[in-house]
Design an enzyme around this catalytic site. Sequence first.
Site, PDB file in Angstrom:
ATOM      1  N   CYS A 289       0.834  -1.208   0.000  1.00 43.78           N
ATOM      2  CA  CYS A 289       0.000   0.000   0.000  1.00 43.78           C
ATOM      3  C   CYS A 289       0.866   1.254   0.000  1.00 43.78           C
ATOM      4  O   CYS A 289       0.471   2.283  -0.545  1.00 43.78           O
ATOM      5  CB  CYS A 289      -0.955  -0.005   1.189  1.00 43.78           C
ATOM      6  SG  CYS A 289      -0.134  -0.120   2.793  1.00 43.78           S
ATOM      7  N   HIS A 830      -1.370   1.723   7.459  1.00 45.33           N
ATOM      8  CA  HIS A 830      -1.887   1.559   6.098  1.00 45.33           C
ATOM      9  C   HIS A 830      -1.781   2.886   5.359  1.00 45.33           C
ATOM     10  O   HIS A 830      -2.011   3.951   5.937  1.00 45.33           O
ATOM     11  CB  HIS A 830      -3.342   1.080   6.147  1.00 45.33           C
ATOM     12  CG  HIS A 830      -3.953   0.850   4.805  1.00 45.33           C
ATOM     13  ND1 HIS A 830      -3.448  -0.081   3.910  1.00 45.33           N
ATOM     14  CD2 HIS A 830      -5.003   1.432   4.181  1.00 45.33           C
ATOM     15  CE1 HIS A 830      -4.183  -0.059   2.802  1.00 45.33           C
ATOM     16  NE2 HIS A 830      -5.126   0.859   2.946  1.00 45.33           N
TER      17      HIS A 830
END
Length: 875
Positions: A289, A830
Amino acid sequence: MSVASSSEESPDSAQRIDSFNGQQSVYFVPFRWWKDAQESMPCESVEKREILYSAVTTGSSYGGPMKLINNIFNSDILFDLRRDGDALQSGETGEASVSGRDFALVSSDMWLQALKWHHDDKNNEKGVKSFSTGSVDRGDVYPVQLRLSVLQETNSLAVKICKKDNSVECFRRACKIFSLDSEQLRIWDISGQTTLFFESDLNNSKDCQQQRDQEMLLELQIYGLSDSIKLKESKKEDGSTQQTNGITNGINGGTPFRFGRSHSLSFLGKAGEAGTLGLTGLQNLGNTCFMNSSLQCLAHTPKLVDFFLGEYIREINLENPLGMKGEIALAFGDLLRSLWAPGASTVAPRTFKAKLGRFAPQFSGFNQHDSQELLAFLLDGLHEDLNRVKNKPYVEAKDGDGRPDEEVADEYWRNHVARNDSIIVDVCQGQYKSTLVCPICKKVSVMFDPFMYLSLPLPCTSMRTMDLTVMSADGGSLPVSVTVNVPKFGKFEDLQKALVTACSLPEDETLLVTEVYNNRILRVLEDPTDSLSLIRDGDKLVVYRLKKDANDSPLIVFMHQKQEEQFICGKSSPTWKAFGIPLVSRLCDVENGFDVENMYLKLLSSFKMPTEVFTENLENPTEEEATDKAGTDGTTSVEGKSSTDVKETTESLPDPVLRLYLTDDRGGSIECEILKEKPVNIKSKRLNVLARWPVKELDVYDTCLLSSLPEVSKFGTKRPQESVSLYKCLEAFLTEEPLGPDDMWYCPGCKEHRQAIKKLDLWRLPEILVIHLKRFSYSRFMKNKLEAFVDFPIDGLDLSSYISYNNGQTTYRYMLYAISNHYGGMGGGHYTAYVHHGSDRWYDFDDSHVNQIGQEKIKTSAAYVLFYKRLVEEE
């Protein structure tokens, strides 16, 4: 053959340098729309000959009412494209006979350049000069599969459009577009693709006669002919108001067709899916990510998108020893084209990830990394792969030596560009002025260095609340709990200043800050440069107010022990237990043990209970109460006590009076008893005294209050979220500061390394300004993330007051177009990206998921890297 879209990147990136032009998609567009933009095409884009084809029906095709039945049962659209010859050689220009039934076949590069022309033509009327690929007005794009057979005898192409090759919706639209029951259909091939079909078929016929009837598959990208196109602006321009079955007359015949410049970006995609140009997600390959976030921000950087969707391969530098033989540029270019392909689904960036891990091993594998570190490597790698300088000249850096800053800055920039010249330098690199001043000889050194991004600190964005206990200097008052706010990653001097203010410290007093552990002083905090991160939340700090002493008298530290009953094998035996906060004072006017005892009792005087309370407690004393009281005092055993000490204390009878002993820093071993009539031998700057109390005498004092000591910060305490302006971060970045001891500067005047004073100033700003917020901090003992909310401008970042020199730029105002976000802490977290995509539309790119998000929601405390583009002032 052309490829409309791909969910994977091409694995042969290195081989596409020579063959890329033959792999481009073919777009089917209205000829009038193409012709309007043709004059803006560069010579190399239109040097291919325009070949005109006319569509004629074949024997197996039906017209009129039978056409619908034919489509249902035969599932085919059949017609021939008769080659009318070279339009340029026959003298036709396309202007006299351009109707709504004339179309053009163009390559993807031509299509993109035509898109840009129409965008500029429209926005120039509104006075908007800035160009963003993401904000270009586009109609729907969808693919139609055609099967072609070359008929060499008639110089024509047999075309078959089958239902089985196309979706129901695409086939329905193809029936309307390629209908031959009205006006004549003409197609102008400018892409050169049909010529390749004729040549390929001719070569095959020489090798094997059986291959002459072979069908070839061509995927056309239909553009500008969608049912959903709204032609509001076209109606105003052309006066066309008539429509039939939801399709403009320009398609079915009647008035000439002109592409309506619709603001719609949707392409028959479900809500939340990546179904529009540029709104394509990236598959998470396993903790990638961080890579996806940075790639999406770069993939929507206007000038970079234009560059990589064009003929960027011509600028690849295969000879640069600092580059990667063009492989990173090719991999990134392939990935970007996949993201911007019409109708593209989610892309799996496996090829790019493999290239990245090969040239930057730190990013190999599937561990989480920093998106800004990847961005820095990628920008540098793209620059070296695309560096236009083949042979870098040797350039010697020269100091200013009193010359005007403008002259020195221009010289540094010319030297930099002489060795570094690429699209990355053109768009992303700026220049700042670096000034160093020697603190000894005051030598001033001025240099002008390029930068790719600005890494801004978050000044005092994370304050730390600390609870401490303050002890009086003479025992005249009880301990006081003090709460101070200090920078989370400040120095001890910051804590010292905060305590001076909180205590309203008079000029004749000073503070001694200590950490207390197990009823003894573990360490003294006195180095002003020590980091506050060395103080943990669970530590207990005690601050002693001491009188200033010009003679620097020694300190005396009193530690306390009391008797407790300990049962061993059912047999009771007395032992000594440490308790309470150590007491500290200056050792002034002390000659013998009597003076030491009086000083100790004076420091304890504030803990003495009132007489009536003491008398009431003595009326019914019991052994159980004494035991319970000892258990609630929160006392612990003295560590490090030798076996001889334990034997001596357990076998001896309880002392009826208070006794004082000389001991070590830990209070664990006894050196000798301090007798009242004998002088005290002081050998060091600190005298450690252990006071042993009999039970009855200690009852006079409030031992619970003496033992109460709060932690620096109670676990689970919630603090309000802090906020800081982006401008404050920039000011902190430009503030003068001394170099660290590990970053000394060699002074040419002193001929020695010095801790110089450094000052940075912005001198030249790039077109694309990347701002990195330094949320992550690292030390020898811990890592931490700052969760502060940074308030950053969206439409009007004005840096005119922060630039040191006006080098001719008309504006220093920027608009935000992308954000790389990080959620979570240091252990993982994230990454996502927010991207501006025309008008007021923002999209959330969360790996493969792409969803629209309101502009009011893009400002969060997760913002990590900000991407700004310079605005162009209207004249």
